[in-house]
Design a protein around this motif. Sequence first.
Motif, PDB file in Angstrom:
ATOM      1  N   HIS A  94      -3.365   5.639  -0.310  1.00  0.00           N
ATOM      2  CA  HIS A  94      -3.500   4.672  -1.399  1.00  0.00           C
ATOM      3  C   HIS A  94      -4.661   3.710  -1.157  1.00  0.00           C
ATOM      4  O   HIS A  94      -5.322   3.275  -2.110  1.00  0.00           O
ATOM      5  N   LEU A  95      -4.912   3.373   0.104  1.00  0.00           N
ATOM      6  CA  LEU A  95      -6.084   2.553   0.415  1.00  0.00           C
ATOM      7  C   LEU A  95      -7.369   3.279   0.034  1.00  0.00           C
ATOM      8  O   LEU A  95      -8.256   2.703  -0.617  1.00  0.00           O
TER       9      LEU A  95
ATOM     10  N   ALA B 150       0.146   5.010   3.069  1.00  0.00           N
ATOM     11  CA  ALA B 150      -0.632   3.789   2.865  1.00  0.00           C
ATOM     12  C   ALA B 150      -2.124   4.085   2.945  1.00  0.00           C
ATOM     13  O   ALA B 150      -2.921   3.584   2.136  1.00  0.00           O
TER      14      ALA B 150
ATOM     15  N   THR C 222      -0.720  -0.281  -6.360  1.00  0.00           N
ATOM     16  CA  THR C 222      -1.591  -1.247  -5.686  1.00  0.00           C
ATOM     17  C   THR C 222      -3.044  -0.802  -5.738  1.00  0.00           C
ATOM     18  O   THR C 222      -3.956  -1.639  -5.819  1.00  0.00           O
TER      19      THR C 222
ATOM     20  N   TRP D 128       0.814  -1.223   0.000  1.00  0.00           N
ATOM     21  CA  TRP D 128       0.000   0.000   0.000  1.00  0.00           C
ATOM     22  C   TRP D 128       0.845   1.269   0.000  1.00  0.00           C
ATOM     23  O   TRP D 128       0.296   2.371  -0.105  1.00  0.00           O
TER      24      TRP D 128
END
Length: 471
Positions: free
Chosen positions: A223-224, A220, A166, A161
């Motif tokens: 990006h999540l 992270a 991703t 992440w």
Amino acid sequence: MANDASAVSDARSPAVSNDKLADPFTPPADSSLWRKNFLLGAATASYQIEGAVDEDGRLPSIWDTFSAKPGKVLAGDTGAVACDHYHRWEADVDMLASLGLEGYRLSIAWPRVKDAAGLPNRKGLDFYKRLLNRLKEKGITTFVTLYHWDLPQHLEDRGGWLNRDTAYRFADYADLMSRELAGTVDAWATLNEPWCSAYLGYGNGHHAPGLADGRFATQAMHHLLLAHGLALPVLRANDPASQKGIVANIGRGTANSASAADQRAAHLFEVQHNAWILDPLLKGAYPQDLFELWPGTEPLVLDGDMQTISAPLDFLGINYYFRTNVASDGAHGFRDVPLEGVERTQMGWEVYPDGLRDLLTGFKSTYHNLPPIYITENGMASDDKVIDGHVDDTQRISFLKLHLAAVNQAIKAGVDIRGYFLWSLMDNFEWAFGYERRFGVVHVDYSTQKRTIKRSAELVAKFLKERKARV
């Protein structure tokens, strides 16, 4: 399942007073839970129950890797077998239906349905098709979470992440699943508890992949949430009849004193636990107070990202377990100040149903575009044992009654809450705590895989039968 304690914690539940043995589960006559359209179900997650981690083409996940490292999981437990649900799913669905539960929230194991090249794994897809078709045959409403923490290890090897790519791979995964499973899913949740994935996985290292850097946590998270936003239009295009949403765990923070410093600490606690996720989803921006708490951790945000992240939701899943009492740390943050003389669960978490009501009503005031809410996880761990074929989980019965009453209070205050999912259907792999902590309303003997319905489940089933008879 939300979990923010370290693997070495060993909190025990207190003795439960005898007066609670007579405490009925059934809600009062004026409770909103008697409504025909209030969904009552139970929840699980793929890595916590499925097992079969190397069967039928399933690839390794970050939790396979993490739990294999000494000292990461209590007693060295892994999800290799778990509840063996991959082989016992038919009996488990029958058990779910026998309890009269109206909804089932499950997750899909990303490593089970796609290979390292991104191509479909038909055996894995067929497993979920059979499972969902059987649930629909039983008349059970299906809530499917695409990501409940088991990222394919090959994606983590490329940055996980922390790698913006991703998020795009997640959109591809959402595209495949919504095309393959369209018509069998009533509601899609993109992510489960991105706070845990970002903070526990990349911020303090208590969860897979075990990294610990504040800058990693915020990047992270971005990006999540971007992955969530990229997946929404794909899900809408492929399965238009279903609901689409996301699941967030929330935390109630209370101040240890009336001092301005402690009040600020409680505010910052809730910014970190709640606004970090809900503000970008519902306001299209990160809370600036977050970067007061964690200076210099602002993520890289590209043009258009926040518009993607803040696309409208059909529902918001809320997971709630406990509150945290905090005081100022004397700098820019907070420190936990555990209260004495309060009821706690096997996890050491305080039983505090008012926190759920207060957070829900607060969200209604803060977010004017708050979507309909489902309580997608609520429950507690206790050291349950089978005695003469029965499990009398008295503390859990009281816990559920109190928290359902808090949900009812929030509904009466105007919050649009449409359902409640027990965590969990059955005892399972409790992440960094392995198999010691039991959250299920069904007991699992891990040596034999025997399921024993606990008293809490019996009372839930009794209530649902009574409600059905009233309609």
